[in-house]
Design a protein around this motif. Structure first.
Motif, mmCIF file in Angstrom:
data_model
loop_
_atom_site.group_PDB
_atom_site.id
_atom_site.type_symbol
_atom_site.label_atom_id
_atom_site.label_comp_id
_atom_site.label_asym_id
_atom_site.label_seq_id
_atom_site.Cartn_x
_atom_site.Cartn_y
_atom_site.Cartn_z
ATOM 1 N N ALA A 1 2.643 -94.423 -65.774
ATOM 2 C CA ALA A 1 2.844 -95.664 -65.008
ATOM 3 C C ALA A 1 3.543 -96.707 -65.874
ATOM 4 N N ASN B 1 -2.586 -92.469 -56.690
ATOM 5 C CA ASN B 1 -3.854 -92.245 -57.374
ATOM 6 C C ASN B 1 -4.771 -91.432 -56.473
ATOM 7 N N ASP C 1 -0.108 -94.171 -51.741
ATOM 8 C CA ASP C 1 -0.865 -94.220 -52.990
ATOM 9 C C ASP C 1 -0.640 -92.941 -53.794
ATOM 10 N N SER D 1 -0.730 -87.817 -59.029
ATOM 11 C CA SER D 1 -1.804 -88.421 -59.814
ATOM 12 C C SER D 1 -1.482 -88.377 -61.300
ATOM 13 N N TYR D 2 -0.886 -87.288 -61.752
ATOM 14 C CA TYR D 2 -0.477 -87.190 -63.162
ATOM 15 C C TYR D 2 0.511 -88.301 -63.512
ATOM 16 N N PRO E 1 -8.940 -88.302 -59.920
ATOM 17 C CA PRO E 1 -9.345 -89.008 -61.144
ATOM 18 C C PRO E 1 -8.626 -88.414 -62.358
ATOM 19 N N LYS E 2 -8.392 -89.256 -63.330
ATOM 20 C CA LYS E 2 -7.631 -88.841 -64.506
ATOM 21 C C LYS E 2 -8.256 -87.643 -65.199
ATOM 22 N N ASP F 1 5.046 -98.128 -59.143
ATOM 23 C CA ASP F 1 3.761 -98.152 -58.453
ATOM 24 C C ASP F 1 3.921 -97.676 -57.019
ATOM 25 N N HIS G 1 0.897 -91.134 -62.019
ATOM 26 C CA HIS G 1 0.211 -92.428 -61.927
ATOM 27 C C HIS G 1 -0.609 -92.703 -63.178
ATOM 28 N N HIS G 2 -1.358 -91.726 -63.649
ATOM 29 C CA HIS G 2 -2.286 -91.954 -64.753
ATOM 30 C C HIS G 2 -1.627 -91.923 -66.132
#
Length: 356
Positions: free
Chosen positions: A267, A285, A283, A260-261, A288-289, A317, A263-264
Motif C-alpha cells: 500500500a 482488504n 475493498d 489482500s496481499y 487478514p495479513k 487504495d 493491500h497489506h
C-alpha cells in the motif's frame, strides 16, 4: 482499464462510446471512421527527440512510433490480445476496425517492440488456375487468371517480408499532454488529481495499454519495454509514473488473495496514496495479513504487476471493477526517486544499457 463518464455538452456523439474522456481538442483528420492516432508530425517530433532505437536484443528492438500506421499496428495488437485472447467486450466500431482505440491514442506517445526476423511472404489468395478443371469451366483457367491479373502458371512466393512485426506496445501520456487535452485516463477510476495536486512541480507520466503478443511474453520483451520506458523517463525528466494495472476477473472474492496481499504489503504511504473513485471503489482488504500465503499470493499476481513491485511501485487504495475488459484494476504509483537502485544500475543511469 475502462472509463465511463457522463457526456459533456457539445462533445462529439461518437466519442461517447470510448472508454475515456471526450475528445476535446482532438485533431480532425481523414481516417476510419475518424483517425484516432497522433498526427505524423507529432509522432516524428517525439521520435526524433529520442535515440533510435531505444534498445535492442537480437532481432527485437524497442522504439517510439514514427507514423500513424505504427499506432494502428499497435491498436491491432491490442485488439488481438484484449478482445480475442482475453475477455474484453468490443463495441461495433472496434470489431469493424479490428483495433482497440480511444481518443487518448491521438495525444499519447506509443512505445513499440518490433521483431525484425524475416518472415516468408504468404501465398496469394488467387493462384494461377492452370491445371484446375472447374465444372462447366473446363479449359478456362488461363482466361480467368488473365482476367485477375495473374500469370497462368501457379504462383510461387518470392523472398521474405522485411516489414518488422509489432509484438509489444505501451501507451505513454505525459502530464503536459494530458493537461492540454482531457486529463489522465486513470482519473476515470482513481482520484489521481488530488495526488498530482499534492506534488505540484513534479512531472507525471501515465503508463497504459501494455500489451505483448502471447509468443513473446518472455524476459527479453519485458526488458526491452522497460528499457524504452526508462529512456523516455530520462529524456523527459519524469518524476512519477502512474497507471492502472489489471488482474483478470471481476469477482473480488476470487481475487481475495492477490488483492489482500497488495493491500497489506504494498500500500502506498499517505504521501503517494490515491483512492478509487467513490461509487467505483472495491475493498482490497479481504483477508487478514497473517492468513496470506506469500508464495501463493505472488504466484497469483500478473507478471506486469510483479514487475512494477520489483521496481518499487506502490499500490493505491481500493480497486475498480472494469466489466468491459473483464478485469479488476489497481492503481500503480512509482516515484522515480524511489525506484530500486538495482534496476537503475541495470538499465543504466543514462538509459543506454541496450541502446544501439
Amino acid at each position: 482499464m475502462s472509463i465511463v463518464r457522463a457526456p459533456r455538452a457539445g462533445a462529439p456523439s461518437l466519442v461517447g462510446r470510448f472508454r475515456s474522456h471526450h475528445a476535446v481538442g482532438l485533431p480532425k483528420r481523414k481516417g476510419f471512421p475518424f483517425d484516432l492516432t497522433p498526427s505524423r508530425a507529432a509522432l516524428e517530433a517525439a521520435a526524433d527527440a529520442m535515440p533510435k532505437p531505444l534498445g535492442r536484443i537480437g532481432q527485437l528492438e524497442v522504439r517510439l512510433a514514427e507514423r500513424p500506421r505504427d499506432v494502428k499496428r499497435a491498436q491491432r495488437l491490442r485488439y488481438e490480445v484484449f478482445y480475442k485472447e482475453l475477455s474484453a467486450v468490443a463495441d461495433p466500431l472496434a470489431r469493424l476496425a479490428r483495433r482497440d482505440m480511444d481518443a487518448y491514442d491521438a495525444v499519447c506517445d506509443h512505445l513499440l517492440v518490433l521483431d525484425h526476423t524475416p518472415r516468408p511472404k504468404p501465398a496469394k489468395a488467387l493462384l494461377g488456375l492452370q491445371g484446375f478443371e472447374l465444372k462447366g469451366l473446363e479449359g478456362k483457367g488461363a482466361e480467368f487468371a488473365r482476367a485477375f491479373g495473374e500469370a497462368a502458371a501457379p504462383f510461387k512466393p518470392k523472398g521474405f517480408k522485411k516489414k518488422p512485426r509489432v509484438v509489444g506496445a505501451y501507451r505513454l501520456l505525459r502530464q503536459e499532454a494530458a493537461d492540454r487535452a482531457f486529463g489522465f485516463y486513470t482519473s476515470g477510476e482513481f482520484a489521481i488529481d488530488d495526488l498530482v495536486a499534492r506534488h505540484r512541480g513534479l512531472s507525471f507520466l501515465e503508463l497504459g495499454r501494455s500489451c505483448v503478443e502471447k509468443a513473446y511474453r518472455d524476459k527479453r520483451t519485458v526488458e526491452l519495454l522497460w528499457q524504452g520506458i526508462w529512456a523516455y523517463v530520462q529524456a523527459h525528466d519524469v518524476d512519477v509514473m502512474i497507471g492502472c494495472a489489471s488482474l483478470e476477473g471481476c469477482d473480488p472474492q476470487r481475487l481475495a488473495l492477490p488483492l489482500s496481499y497488495l493491500h497489506h504489503f504494498h500500500a502506498a504511504p499517505a504521501e503517494w496514496s490515491a483512492s478509487a473513485l467513490p461509487g467505483r471503489r472495491t475493498d482490497m482488504n479481504l483477508m487478514p495479513k497473517e492468513a496470506i500465503d506469500l508464495r501463493a499470493a505472488l504466484k497469483a499476481l500478473p507478471p506486469l504487476i510483479k514487475g512494477y513491485l520489483r521496481l518499487g511501485a506502490f499500490i493505491g487504495d481500493g480497486a475498480v471493477i472494469d466489466r468491459q475488459f473483464g478485469t479488476t484494476d489497481v492503481l500503480i504509483v512509482m516515484p522515480r526517486a524511489l525506484i530500486n537502485p538495482r534496476y537503475v544500475d541495470y538499465y543504466g543511469g543514462d538509459a543506454g544499457r541496450r541502446a544501439a
